[in-house]
Design an enzyme around this catalytic site. Sequence first.
Site, PDB file in Angstrom:
ATOM      1  N   HIS A 149       0.806  -1.086  -0.025  1.00 30.28           N
ATOM      2  CA  HIS A 149      -0.220  -0.244   0.024  1.00 30.28           C
ATOM      3  C   HIS A 149       0.856   1.344  -0.033  1.00 30.28           C
ATOM      4  O   HIS A 149       0.293   2.373   0.036  1.00 30.28           O
ATOM      5  CB  HIS A 149      -1.052  -0.103   1.546  1.00 30.28           C
ATOM      6  CG  HIS A 149      -1.913  -1.123   1.198  1.00 30.28           C
ATOM      7  ND1 HIS A 149      -2.948  -1.130   0.270  1.00 30.28           N
ATOM      8  CD2 HIS A 149      -2.349  -1.985   2.118  1.00 30.28           C
ATOM      9  CE1 HIS A 149      -3.703  -1.966   0.398  1.00 30.28           C
ATOM     10  NE2 HIS A 149      -3.372  -2.642   1.553  1.00 30.28           N
ATOM     11  N   ASP A 205      -2.633 -10.035  -2.835  1.00 26.09           N
ATOM     12  CA  ASP A 205      -3.284  -9.913  -1.634  1.00 26.09           C
ATOM     13  C   ASP A 205      -4.663  -9.406  -1.886  1.00 26.09           C
ATOM     14  O   ASP A 205      -5.131  -9.017  -2.898  1.00 26.09           O
ATOM     15  CB  ASP A 205      -2.408  -8.726  -0.838  1.00 26.09           C
ATOM     16  CG  ASP A 205      -2.999  -8.225   0.479  1.00 26.09           C
ATOM     17  OD1 ASP A 205      -2.215  -8.483   1.271  1.00 26.09           O
ATOM     18  OD2 ASP A 205      -3.968  -7.430   0.607  1.00 26.09           O
ATOM     19  N   HIS A 216      -6.383  -6.942  -1.103  1.00 27.65           N
ATOM     20  CA  HIS A 216      -6.479  -5.504  -0.846  1.00 27.65           C
ATOM     21  C   HIS A 216      -5.780  -5.071  -2.336  1.00 27.65           C
ATOM     22  O   HIS A 216      -4.567  -5.692  -2.597  1.00 27.65           O
ATOM     23  CB  HIS A 216      -6.184  -4.721   0.295  1.00 27.65           C
ATOM     24  CG  HIS A 216      -6.777  -5.082   1.405  1.00 27.65           C
ATOM     25  ND1 HIS A 216      -6.275  -6.023   2.520  1.00 27.65           N
ATOM     26  CD2 HIS A 216      -8.114  -4.703   1.922  1.00 27.65           C
ATOM     27  CE1 HIS A 216      -6.783  -6.142   3.684  1.00 27.65           C
ATOM     28  NE2 HIS A 216      -8.008  -5.265   3.190  1.00 27.65           N
ATOM     29  N   ASP A 263      -4.881 -12.951   2.891  1.00 24.27           N
ATOM     30  CA  ASP A 263      -6.030 -12.281   3.494  1.00 24.27           C
ATOM     31  C   ASP A 263      -7.074 -12.595   2.526  1.00 24.27           C
ATOM     32  O   ASP A 263      -8.356 -12.292   3.081  1.00 24.27           O
ATOM     33  CB  ASP A 263      -6.144 -10.596   3.886  1.00 24.27           C
ATOM     34  CG  ASP A 263      -5.231  -9.725   2.999  1.00 24.27           C
ATOM     35  OD1 ASP A 263      -4.778 -10.593   1.887  1.00 24.27           O
ATOM     36  OD2 ASP A 263      -5.087  -8.585   3.337  1.00 24.27           O
TER      37      ASP A 263
END
Length: 343
Positions: free
Chosen positions: A161, A196, A198, A285
């Site tokens: 991120h 991931d 996200h 995740d």
Amino acid sequence: MKIVYTPTHAAHGVKSEFDGVRPIPAYEVPLRAENVRTECEARKLGVFERPRDFGLGPIARVHDEAFMGFLRNAFQRFQAKHGRDVVEAFPSSWPARRLRQIPGQDIDGVMGYYCFDTATPILDGTWAAALDAVNCTLTAAGHVADAGDTAFALCRPPGHHAAQDLYGGYCFFNNAAIAAQWLTDRGRRVAILDVDYHHGNGTQEIFYRRSDVLTVSIHADPAWAYPHFLGYADEAGEGAGEGFNLNLPLPFGTDWQVYEQALGVALARVDAFGPDVVIVALGLDTYAEDPIAKFRLYKDDYFKLGARLARLKRPVLFTMEGGYNLEALGIVTANALEGFLNR
Ligand code: SP5
Ligand code: ZN
């Protein structure tokens, strides 16, 4: 396989985050890496080693120098203003739309300028831990470059991120992007595949106008999921980078059957790019019982994920990203790696 790990990650021992409703216990905690280490050791998945020190040079190839300077001193500045009893520094205000994009001199302004969420506190040990996560990743990258081997950077805090001058989403330095740049500087052609849950907004942004590094991300649709403001399918790259970013957003409830199709598309794009090294931003995740995510991959699906990645038949550098189910994280990570290694 080489597994690069150092216990210094624990210096970033986050206790809390703010989820917009109330302060809650942190998800991105040291036990994550320890559980992954324990499981990888138990299954003898690789040879463990400590990172080498690469200094700040490779980080400065990706991140803004003022941003790096800010991260180094942020906690001390925050404490100086808010008191010695403060153990976690959070931003409280942001240069949102129609405000000027200027950090100013006050630490609260500077924090908001460089950060984009309320879940990523800076602690006394954050700088040291973030540096060593980069060192782990570059040490692993060295093995992949030299031996054409597989390596796993078993590190935290995660990275995907974080952009040039922006941190958030539990990430400070973009480990995968720094490794991609480092490998590119050594003449390797690099693709980054981010699995991931996200969207890898930082990685996307860093390479968005470039054609020399391919970025592909499979993730939850940002219309419904964090990081909310990037990760849509129409973001394909810009200028020279047009066509060199691929986003594959998927709906809540995505199971292996749906995931596998997106993975097939992602891998076909990676293969067509013809990389010397594939960096897999390995977020776990996507697991069905992750506490902050809504996909439905189960433990055995990660063997299949690893096996699909192996079919690329290219050297892979795995970097550890998200994954917050502490009971399952070691198992699903090791399943993915084992699925890859038993190709
Ligand atoms: C590296 C990485 O996976 N970073 C993810 C950061 C996500 N942080 C905010 C997620 C907010 C989700 N809120 C769900 C609350 C469930 N109780
Ligand atoms: Zn994630």
